[in-house]
Each structure stands twice: as structure tokens, then as C-alpha cells.
Design an enzyme around this catalytic site. Structure first.
Site, PDB file in Angstrom:
ATOM      1  N   ASN A  62       1.653  -5.036  -3.489  1.00 11.77           N
ATOM      2  CA  ASN A  62       1.717  -3.912  -2.896  1.00 11.77           C
ATOM      3  C   ASN A  62       0.467  -3.002  -3.212  1.00 11.77           C
ATOM      4  OD1 ASN A  62       3.085  -3.966  -5.317  1.00 11.77           O
ATOM      5  ND2 ASN A  62       3.987  -2.038  -5.107  1.00 11.77           N
ATOM      6  N   GLU A  64      -1.047   0.622  -2.733  1.00  9.50           N
ATOM      7  CA  GLU A  64      -0.754   2.120  -2.650  1.00  9.50           C
ATOM      8  C   GLU A  64      -1.874   2.897  -2.565  1.00  9.50           C
ATOM      9  OE1 GLU A  64       1.857   3.048  -5.788  1.00  9.50           O
ATOM     10  OE2 GLU A  64       3.440   1.776  -5.156  1.00  9.50           O
ATOM     11  N   CYS A  73       3.327  -2.578   1.922  1.00  2.56           N
ATOM     12  CA  CYS A  73       3.953  -3.487   1.117  1.00  2.56           C
ATOM     13  C   CYS A  73       3.600  -4.737   0.872  1.00  2.56           C
ATOM     14  CB  CYS A  73       5.458  -3.775   1.844  1.00  2.56           C
ATOM     15  SG  CYS A  73       6.426  -2.021   1.846  1.00  2.56           S
ATOM     16  N   GLU A  75       4.892  -7.756   1.109  1.00  5.17           N
ATOM     17  CA  GLU A  75       5.026  -9.003   2.082  1.00  5.17           C
ATOM     18  C   GLU A  75       4.182  -8.778   3.420  1.00  5.17           C
ATOM     19  OE1 GLU A  75       6.988  -6.745   0.464  1.00  5.17           O
ATOM     20  OE2 GLU A  75       8.760  -6.946   1.314  1.00  5.17           O
ATOM     21  N   CYS A 112      11.641  -3.371   2.854  1.00  4.47           N
ATOM     22  CA  CYS A 112      12.338  -2.321   3.552  1.00  4.47           C
ATOM     23  C   CYS A 112      12.195  -2.373   5.068  1.00  4.47           C
ATOM     24  CB  CYS A 112      10.963  -1.100   3.405  1.00  4.47           C
ATOM     25  SG  CYS A 112       9.510  -1.468   4.383  1.00  4.47           S
ATOM     26  N   CYS A 115       9.092  -3.788   7.184  1.00 15.24           N
ATOM     27  CA  CYS A 115       8.368  -5.168   6.689  1.00 15.24           C
ATOM     28  C   CYS A 115       9.574  -6.117   7.655  1.00 15.24           C
ATOM     29  CB  CYS A 115       8.700  -5.359   5.255  1.00 15.24           C
ATOM     30  SG  CYS A 115       7.377  -4.872   4.431  1.00 15.24           S
TER      31      CYS A 115
HETATM   32  N1  THU Z   1       7.423  -2.419  -1.678  1.00 15.13           N
HETATM   33  C1  THU Z   1       6.920  -3.724  -1.324  1.00 15.13           C
HETATM   34  O1  THU Z   1       5.735  -3.868  -1.650  1.00 15.13           O
HETATM   35  N2  THU Z   1       7.840  -4.594  -1.002  1.00 15.13           N
HETATM   36  C2  THU Z   1       9.082  -4.079  -0.913  1.00 15.13           C
HETATM   37  O2  THU Z   1       9.949  -5.168  -0.288  1.00 15.13           O
HETATM   38  C3  THU Z   1       9.872  -2.787  -1.416  1.00 15.13           C
HETATM   39  C4  THU Z   1       8.895  -1.939  -1.873  1.00 15.13           C
HETATM   40  C5  THU Z   1       6.504  -1.410  -2.542  1.00 15.13           C
HETATM   41  C6  THU Z   1       6.089  -0.432  -1.764  1.00 15.13           C
HETATM   42  C7  THU Z   1       5.601   0.679  -2.516  1.00 15.13           C
HETATM   43  O3  THU Z   1       4.012   0.495  -3.057  1.00 15.13           O
HETATM   44  C8  THU Z   1       6.532   0.516  -3.834  1.00 15.13           C
HETATM   45  O4  THU Z   1       7.045  -0.869  -3.626  1.00 15.13           O
HETATM   46  C9  THU Z   1       7.446   1.238  -4.034  1.00 15.13           C
HETATM   47  O5  THU Z   1       8.315   1.629  -3.084  1.00 15.13           O
END
Ligand code: THU
Length: 162
Positions: A62, A64, A73, A75, A112, A115
């Protein structure tokens, strides 16, 4: 009135020892990627790893941003990188794992909705199932035989043809 039910269809593994060799290697790659996540705002680290039908691996974590909605995210980072380089190749399996900053997660990470929408579009396009494996720091692992099982009744481009 016709009441319908959709079943959530997946296999629950007690631990990573039950994964086959290819899946187990993918999980290790996802864990390595997870440790390099750029998640200073959530402190939640996610890693993803996938294998294409040509045998190539891609990983993601991930990413940010101070402007929160800009992040992506893990994935989707892995899937978009793979699709950018090998648009004709099919994604066989995608493994996702996560960990909190203070404690190891006991339950598998749940992707989420955005995704899941990407998974189903790529699966639809490749006309072959994309396996999805959800893991966490320890404990149970969920194996989905295809992406549609994670997002039934999903929106496809066919519906744009009006
Ligand atoms: N996140 C992912 O990268 N993948 C997921 O399947 C769930 C959430 C990340 C997004 C964000 O950077 C952090 O987790 C918190 O939501």
C-alpha cells in the site's frame, strides 16, 4: 416475490502449512512486499504478490499520501503493474497479507470494494478464474477459487452498452 441467496464460497485453511508450494512462495513474496509498505498515516501494512500464466511474479504494497484519497491499495499496485507490463497474460493467483503496527492480525485481510471491482474486471477480461488468497500475520487463510466469489453481482462494462 422471489427471495434469492448468494453463497460465499471459499476454503478455509488452518495455517500456511496447508498451502501448496507455489502459493506458499507467493505468500512469502507478499510478506516481503508488506514490510516495504509506505503507510505512515494508517500504520497498516499490506503486501500482495501474484503469478501470471507466463510464470512471472509481481508484488505490491500500500502506498499512502498526505492527501488521503490519493493512496492505493497493495493489491491494485501489484495488479496494475502486472497488467501494464503483460496485458495479454492471465493472472493465476493473487495473495494478499496485512499486519497492524502494534499487533499481528489474527484474521485474513479483507480487500476493499474498489479492489474487488478491479479483480472481477480482470477476471472477466482474461476469461479464466483468478484465485485470491487472503492471509494475515498468522492463523487461518482463506482461498477463493475465483474473484467473482469475492464480489457477486459485480458491475461489468457490458452494462455500459445502452
Ligand atoms: N489496504 C490495502 O492496501 N489493501 C487492503 O486489502 C485493505 C486496505 C490499505 C489501504 C490503506 O493504505 C490502509 O490499508 C488502511 O486502509
Amino acid at each position: 416475490m422471489n427471495k434469492k441467496q448468494i453463497k460465499l464460497d471459499y476454503t478455509e485453511l488452518e495455517s500456511r502449512e496447508e498451502l501448496n508450494r507455489e502459493d506458499s512462495e507467493l505468500l512469502e513474496k507478499a510478506e516481503q512486499a508488506r514490510e516495504k509498505a509506505y503507510s505512515p498515516y494508517s500504520n497498516f501494512k499490506v503486501g500482495a504478490a501474484l503469478i501470471l500464466d507466463n510464470g512471472k511474479h509481481f508484488t505490491g504494497n500500500n502506498q499512502e499520501n498526505a492527501s488521503f484519497p490519493v493512496g492505493l491499495c497493495a493489491e491494485r499496485v501489484a495488479l496494475f503493474a502486472a497488467h501494464a507490463q503483460y496485458p495479454e497474460s492471465k493472472i493465476k493467483t493473487l495473495v494478499i497479507t496485512a499486519s497492524g503496527s502494534r499487533q499481528v492480525l489474527e484474521t485474513p485481510v479483507s480487500p476493499c470494494g474498489s479492489c474487488r471491482q478491479v479483480f472481477t474486471e480482470f477476471e472477466h477480461e482474461q476469461q479464466e478464474p483468478m484465485r485470491i488468497i487472503l492471509a494475515s500475520g498468522r492463523g487461518k487463510i482463506f482461498v477463493f477459487d475465483n474473484a467473482e466469489n469475492l464480489l457477486p453481482l459485480s458491475f461489468f462494462s457490458d452494462q455500459l452498452k445502452h
